[in-house]
Design an enzyme around this catalytic site. Sequence first.
Site, PDB file in Angstrom:
ATOM      1  N   ASP A   1      37.753  24.982  40.712  1.00  0.00           N
ATOM      2  CA  ASP A   1      36.408  25.514  40.916  1.00  0.00           C
ATOM      3  C   ASP A   1      35.783  26.013  39.611  1.00  0.00           C
ATOM      4  O   ASP A   1      34.646  26.505  39.619  1.00  0.00           O
ATOM      5  CB  ASP A   1      36.410  26.613  41.984  1.00  0.00           C
ATOM      6  CG  ASP A   1      37.236  27.825  41.610  1.00  0.00           C
ATOM      7  OD1 ASP A   1      38.282  27.665  40.960  1.00  0.00           O
ATOM      8  OD2 ASP A   1      36.840  28.953  41.977  1.00  0.00           O
ATOM      9  N   HIS A   2      36.501  25.840  38.499  1.00  0.00           N
ATOM     10  CA  HIS A   2      35.973  26.191  37.176  1.00  0.00           C
ATOM     11  C   HIS A   2      35.838  24.970  36.261  1.00  0.00           C
ATOM     12  O   HIS A   2      35.137  25.051  35.252  1.00  0.00           O
ATOM     13  CB  HIS A   2      36.868  27.233  36.513  1.00  0.00           C
ATOM     14  CG  HIS A   2      36.871  28.550  37.234  1.00  0.00           C
ATOM     15  ND1 HIS A   2      36.248  29.674  36.744  1.00  0.00           N
ATOM     16  CD2 HIS A   2      37.393  28.917  38.431  1.00  0.00           C
ATOM     17  CE1 HIS A   2      36.393  30.674  37.590  1.00  0.00           C
ATOM     18  NE2 HIS A   2      37.088  30.233  38.628  1.00  0.00           N
TER      19      HIS A   2
ATOM     20  N   HIS B   1      32.831  35.170  40.474  1.00  0.00           N
ATOM     21  CA  HIS B   1      32.744  35.139  41.941  1.00  0.00           C
ATOM     22  C   HIS B   1      31.978  36.343  42.459  1.00  0.00           C
ATOM     23  O   HIS B   1      32.008  37.419  41.860  1.00  0.00           O
ATOM     24  CB  HIS B   1      34.139  35.139  42.577  1.00  0.00           C
ATOM     25  CG  HIS B   1      34.903  33.874  42.390  1.00  0.00           C
ATOM     26  ND1 HIS B   1      34.776  32.796  43.241  1.00  0.00           N
ATOM     27  CD2 HIS B   1      35.804  33.502  41.449  1.00  0.00           C
ATOM     28  CE1 HIS B   1      35.573  31.817  42.827  1.00  0.00           C
ATOM     29  NE2 HIS B   1      36.212  32.229  41.742  1.00  0.00           N
TER      30      HIS B   1
ATOM     31  N   HIS C   1      41.602  26.193  36.918  1.00  0.00           N
ATOM     32  CA  HIS C   1      41.390  25.997  38.354  1.00  0.00           C
ATOM     33  C   HIS C   1      40.179  25.100  38.613  1.00  0.00           C
ATOM     34  O   HIS C   1      39.170  25.153  37.896  1.00  0.00           O
ATOM     35  CB  HIS C   1      41.221  27.338  39.060  1.00  0.00           C
ATOM     36  CG  HIS C   1      42.520  28.057  39.266  1.00  0.00           C
ATOM     37  ND1 HIS C   1      42.598  29.387  39.606  1.00  0.00           N
ATOM     38  CD2 HIS C   1      43.805  27.611  39.163  1.00  0.00           C
ATOM     39  CE1 HIS C   1      43.883  29.741  39.717  1.00  0.00           C
ATOM     40  NE2 HIS C   1      44.615  28.680  39.460  1.00  0.00           N
TER      41      HIS C   1
ATOM     42  N   HIS D   1      39.719  28.931  32.451  1.00  0.00           N
ATOM     43  CA  HIS D   1      41.043  28.549  32.933  1.00  0.00           C
ATOM     44  C   HIS D   1      40.938  27.265  33.743  1.00  0.00           C
ATOM     45  O   HIS D   1      39.834  26.761  33.979  1.00  0.00           O
ATOM     46  CB  HIS D   1      41.703  29.681  33.729  1.00  0.00           C
ATOM     47  CG  HIS D   1      41.012  30.036  35.012  1.00  0.00           C
ATOM     48  ND1 HIS D   1      39.770  30.623  35.061  1.00  0.00           N
ATOM     49  CD2 HIS D   1      41.398  29.894  36.312  1.00  0.00           C
ATOM     50  CE1 HIS D   1      39.429  30.832  36.317  1.00  0.00           C
ATOM     51  NE2 HIS D   1      40.388  30.394  37.094  1.00  0.00           N
TER      52      HIS D   1
ATOM     53  N   ASP E   1      38.153  34.686  36.209  1.00  0.00           N
ATOM     54  CA  ASP E   1      38.753  35.321  37.383  1.00  0.00           C
ATOM     55  C   ASP E   1      39.752  36.413  37.007  1.00  0.00           C
ATOM     56  O   ASP E   1      40.611  36.771  37.819  1.00  0.00           O
ATOM     57  CB  ASP E   1      39.470  34.270  38.246  1.00  0.00           C
ATOM     58  CG  ASP E   1      38.508  33.343  38.960  1.00  0.00           C
ATOM     59  OD1 ASP E   1      37.287  33.557  38.866  1.00  0.00           O
ATOM     60  OD2 ASP E   1      38.977  32.393  39.614  1.00  0.00           O
TER      61      ASP E   1
ATOM     62  N   HIS F   1      46.020  35.960  36.176  1.00  0.00           N
ATOM     63  CA  HIS F   1      45.533  35.081  37.246  1.00  0.00           C
ATOM     64  C   HIS F   1      46.130  33.689  37.040  1.00  0.00           C
ATOM     65  O   HIS F   1      46.658  33.079  37.971  1.00  0.00           O
ATOM     66  CB  HIS F   1      44.012  35.044  37.203  1.00  0.00           C
ATOM     67  CG  HIS F   1      43.381  34.149  38.213  1.00  0.00           C
ATOM     68  ND1 HIS F   1      43.428  34.396  39.570  1.00  0.00           N
ATOM     69  CD2 HIS F   1      42.660  33.003  38.068  1.00  0.00           C
ATOM     70  CE1 HIS F   1      42.780  33.451  40.211  1.00  0.00           C
ATOM     71  NE2 HIS F   1      42.304  32.579  39.327  1.00  0.00           N
TER      72      HIS F   1
END
Length: 258
Positions: free
Chosen positions: A57-58, A170, A55, A53, A132, A109
């Site tokens: 941090d990905h 995570h 975001h 996805h 996530d 999410h």
Amino acid sequence: MLSISPIPAFNDNYIWLLDNGSEAVVVDPGDAAPVQQVLAERGLTLAGILITHHHFDHVGGLPALLAGRDIPVWGPRNPTVEQITRRLGAGDEITVLGAPFRVLEVPGHTLDHIAYFHDGEATGQPVLFCGDTLFAGGCGRLFEGTPEMMHASLQRLASLPAATLVYCAHEYTLANLAFARAVEPDNQALLERQQAAEASREAGVPTVPSELRTELSTNPFMRCESAGLQESLRRQGRLEETAPAAVFATVRAWKDNF
């Protein structure tokens, strides 16, 4: 055979690395530096990237990892992630280091969220890269989707083989299990899981991957149809409806403020 190992990033992210001894593919590289370091240390050539996805941090490490490399980047049909070269949806199949992976759409999410499933032929056990959506003992916050959407996505994952190894993104397990114990304080399997997870973290060992069968017996977000979970919510004055999606919404709202 492929091996899978975690690359820690930021405070609690895991970037997953698949390799066959010479080539590697990474999943959700939010940061390029730790990936580059591991590739160099192990003498691996980066051969592709999987994205679940959008975001940061990905996907934040994509520009640096792709500099000077012409490799495939598989990911969701989200044009905001410009580096994706093959955009995927439900039912698509891809080949990663010779191993077939099936794509699942798991919105909730985020609306663009996808997951990657391999039947285990190349890994010895079925594997799921779920970003996530599903966590060890928990699930992702609903930043874009609805409770009904996320519940349906988790049910989709619940239908996979019970032996599936769940590679989430995570290290949230201890906090998730503390909440799960509040939801189901009488769940003995959950207590045992919490104790094992605490021992793992004390030893500096990741708590993931987990097996899907473990999630089905201890993760409250995967147990919304469970009579035991619903009875526990009822005793605590939290059960308003018994429809599984409504139970999920109740538990998710509780977790958001736990």
